[in-house]
Design an enzyme around this catalytic site. Sequence first.
Site, PDB file in Angstrom:
ATOM      1  N   LEU A 207       3.060  54.273  50.890  1.00  0.00           N
ATOM      2  CA  LEU A 207       4.007  55.373  50.996  1.00  0.00           C
ATOM      3  C   LEU A 207       3.261  56.704  51.003  1.00  0.00           C
ATOM      4  CD1 LEU A 207       6.779  54.133  48.579  1.00  0.00           C
ATOM      5  CD2 LEU A 207       6.891  54.222  51.051  1.00  0.00           C
ATOM      6  N   LEU A 238      12.483  60.095  45.220  1.00  0.00           N
ATOM      7  CA  LEU A 238      12.158  58.691  45.460  1.00  0.00           C
ATOM      8  C   LEU A 238      10.649  58.470  45.573  1.00  0.00           C
ATOM      9  CD1 LEU A 238      13.219  55.831  46.046  1.00  0.00           C
ATOM     10  CD2 LEU A 238      13.264  56.444  48.479  1.00  0.00           C
ATOM     11  N   ASP A 239      10.121  57.563  44.727  1.00  0.00           N
ATOM     12  CA  ASP A 239       8.717  57.140  44.741  1.00  0.00           C
ATOM     13  C   ASP A 239       7.733  58.297  44.561  1.00  0.00           C
ATOM     14  OD1 ASP A 239       9.290  54.418  45.082  1.00  0.00           O
ATOM     15  OD2 ASP A 239       9.515  54.672  47.247  1.00  0.00           O
ATOM     16  N   GLU A 240       8.165  59.375  43.917  1.00  0.00           N
ATOM     17  CA  GLU A 240       7.286  60.514  43.713  1.00  0.00           C
ATOM     18  C   GLU A 240       7.162  60.888  42.232  1.00  0.00           C
ATOM     19  OE1 GLU A 240       8.046  63.833  46.211  1.00  0.00           O
ATOM     20  OE2 GLU A 240       8.169  62.642  48.041  1.00  0.00           O
TER      21      GLU A 240
END
Length: 295
Positions: A207, A238-240
């Site tokens: 990602l 999201l995903d951070e």
Amino acid sequence: MSEREYVLTLSCPDSRGIVAGVANLLSDHGCNITESQQYGDHYTGRFFLRMQFVAEDGGSGAVDEDTLRGAFAALAADFGQSQDGEFVEWSLQARDVRPRMLVMVSKFGHCLNDLLYRQRSGLLDIDIAAVVSNHPDLEFLADSYGVEFHHLPVTPQTKSAQEGRLLELVDTYDVDLVVLARYMQVLSEELCTKMSGRIINIHHSFLPSFKGARPYHQAHMRGVKLIGATAHYVTADLDEGPIIEQEVSRVDHTHSPEQLTAIGRDMESVALARAVNWHAQRRVLLNGEKTVIFD
């Protein structure tokens, strides 16, 4: 004489005398430091401390946990007065009180299986209270370890109700940490806010390069040379969220998509297990959008 071991963590504005202040407080209460780590962040101006210590538990020299908490609360208030608007965060936990974890999973069971095995083998300092999934596929795996399984299907229309039920389970099982062990649903901003710093996720490290389905196949098509896995705290972005642990492995043109997937799953399991264990041992302190890890 019996002893009880504790872990103290502290995050506050950096200033002179913090370590000495904590050490003197412990000495005044008859405690003995067994492990101490600290870090001052030059860029954020914050100081981070983790101490393990033992206190006499019974007898004339005993000190109870409430007394220690009161003393630390007063000391922490002093540490927060050096810079107006800065905040102090501290925690005191007995080491013999194991945190409780709820694992969420969809259809990929490698991370769940690894966590269950590590707990049974005594390799995780945390207890798995329950498993929650939006699919019934892995109920057999939870059952094989004697862990309760809850099937909570979710659709866009039922997402709010499903997350409400999840929070009920968090309360019912007295859960300290929720782990997304390849749970393929995005949590709402409301849930992320309510459980800030208490949800850990694992994902592949491609990602944002390879989003969506079949990331390892996408990576294979692009001829990547490194693959990996990232364990991080969950935020509304999201995903951070703040990264706790990462694993990487070199690959080359001879690796098939299936081989990349197998290597990736092994790294996901290892990175997630480390992150969970460090969190359970109170070795992870938040430092804005990143973390301080006392290993």
